[in-house]
Motif scaffolding. Structure first.
Motif, PDB file in Angstrom:
ATOM      1  N   GLY A   1     -54.621  -1.963  41.817  1.00 54.90           N
ATOM      2  CA  GLY A   1     -54.562  -0.505  41.903  1.00 54.90           C
ATOM      3  C   GLY A   1     -55.931   0.109  41.664  1.00 54.90           C
TER       4      GLY A   1
ATOM      5  N   TRP B   1     -50.391   4.483  37.385  1.00 57.53           N
ATOM      6  CA  TRP B   1     -50.132   3.140  37.939  1.00 57.53           C
ATOM      7  C   TRP B   1     -48.638   2.844  37.958  1.00 57.53           C
TER       8      TRP B   1
ATOM      9  N   THR C   1     -48.330  -2.617  38.904  1.00 61.24           N
ATOM     10  CA  THR C   1     -49.787  -2.668  38.807  1.00 61.24           C
ATOM     11  C   THR C   1     -50.213  -2.999  37.394  1.00 61.24           C
TER      12      THR C   1
END
Length: 414
Positions: free
Chosen positions: A3, A13, A17
């Motif tokens: 990410g 996120w 991630t």
């Protein structure tokens, strides 16, 4: 999946991630060595083993996975509570966000190292056959004397002496006090063992100690001592009195006793119990003998009651009567047969006399015989056999006369 470098309220996120970044960071640690205490071991199937490793100084633990082969390769059997060091790689499972340690090697620490050394020695001696049951010597039932190797004024010594003398007051016990732990223990025990071996009055030797830690019991797993015990001619009893961890002396000795007290009971017979057993056996023997005599007496009475023994001559008398009866019958039959034959002979004689020549002569007939010199007379039946001048012998009923043929008259036909 990767990410952005930073997350903001406007650009947060996803969970995946975050978990992936945590996993990437953890995986960069590579292989690490971790020390801890095993608190749980679980084998699931044949592919993976699960362990729980705990920090001994803090309430912190981590899950550990490994191949079962890693557990099998360890020098000592792994048990819950043992301290170890492990080599492995941390692994973060993104699906459940769990952390574990995948290890490839496990080594015991401290006491584990001692156990590993003992285990290696155990395998060596087992391969040489020192633990074989065939090498175990039987203990004597009534030992002439008992050798005891133990610590001075120890509880083990007091237990063995009190129990042995309580069971057999006159038993002779040769005590050799030696150190039972530390670096001087093995040489001292070896000297005491040699002294008792050389004593012809010692029939069995007890090596006793009242238990202790693994470090305290190390002398009783010493290779030199173990080989000396295996080569001893006198039976040796191991009475270390430590149940959880058996020193190797338990395997080499001819008998392992759970405690020094148990050793005294196994080596020294209980005189009171043996005397009671003798009395019981004597009573059972006397009872068995009486039963046997009674059984045989009944058998003899049964035999005497049988007719053949109650009246031995009865059978002879019966056979005598039968023989007399048969003899009378035979005599009667013989007399009858003889009378019948006498009658038959008389009848034949009468018939013979009736038909014989004497009767014929008595009726006026005569027998004419021709005489030829000294030859026997010949009966003549025809005029032709008596030529004129022939000498004749004429036999009648009351005698015979001589005559000569003066002439012949031939029979005329009717």
């Amino acid at each position: 999946m990767s990410g952005p470098g930073k997350s903001t309220p406007e650009d947060p996120w996803p969970v995946r991630t975050l978990n992936t970044k945590i996993a990437d960071w953890i995986h960069r640690l590579g292989q690490v060595w971790v020390e801890g205490q095993i608190t749980q071991i679980s084998r699931r199937g044949s592919k993976t083993a699960f362990l729980q490793l705990r920090d001994p100084s803090a309430d912190i633990s981590i899950s550990v996975t490994c191949s079962p082969a890693v557990l099998d390769r360890c020098e000592v059997p792994l048990t819950e509570g043992i301290r170890v060091v492990m080599a492995g790689r941390p692994s973060f499972y993104t699906g459940r966000a769990t952390l574990s340690l995948r290890v490839t090697e496990i080594r015991p620490m401290g006491i584990g190292e001692l156990l590993a050394r003992i285990e290696r020695l155990r395998r060596l001696l087992a391969a040489e056959g020192l633990f074989e049951p065939a090498l175990k010597r039987p203990l004597p039932f009534l030992p002439h004397g008992v050798g005891l190797i133990t610590g001075r004024s120890s509880a083990a010594e007091r237990d063995v002496l009190s129990v042995a003398q309580g069971r057999w007051p006159s038993v002779r016990i040769e005590v050799r006090n030696t150190p039972v732990q530390g670096p001087t223990a093995v040489p001292a025990i070896l000297r005491a063992l040699a002294e008792l071996e050389a004593d012809p009055g010692v029939s069995v030797i007890i090596i006793a100690r009242g238990g202790g830690s693994v470090e305290d019991l190390l002398p009783f797993s010493d290779e030199t001592l173990l080989r000396a015990v295996s080569q001893a001619r006198t039976p040796v009893v191991s009475a270390i009195g430590h149940e959880p961890d058996h020193p190797l002396l338990d395997l080499v000795a001819d008998l392992r006793a759970a405690t020094p007290t148990d050793a005294a009971k196994r080596v020294v017979p209980d005189v009171a119990a043996e005397l009671a057993l003798i009395d019981e056996l004597r009573a059972r023997t006397a009872g068995a003998l009486r039963n046997w005599v009674s059984r045989e007496h009944r058998g003899l009475l049964g035999l005497r009651a049988r007719p053949v023994l109650a009246d031995p001559l009865r059978m002879i008398d019966e056979r005598t009567e039968s023989l007399d009866r048969t003899l009378r019958e035979v005599r009667r039959e013989v007399a009858r047969f003889v009378g019948h034959e006498e009658h038959r002979v008389e009848s034949l004689a009468a018939r013979l006399s009736t038909l014989g020549p004497a009767q014929t002569l008595a009726r006026g007939y005569a027998v004419v015989q021709r005489i030829h010199g000294d030859d026997p007379p010949e009966v003549v039946a025809s005029v032709g056999d008596m030529p004129i001048g022939s000498q004749l012998r004429v036999r009648v009923a009351d005698g015979a006369m001589r005559a000569a043929v003066m002439g012949t008259d031939k029979k005329r036909d009717a």
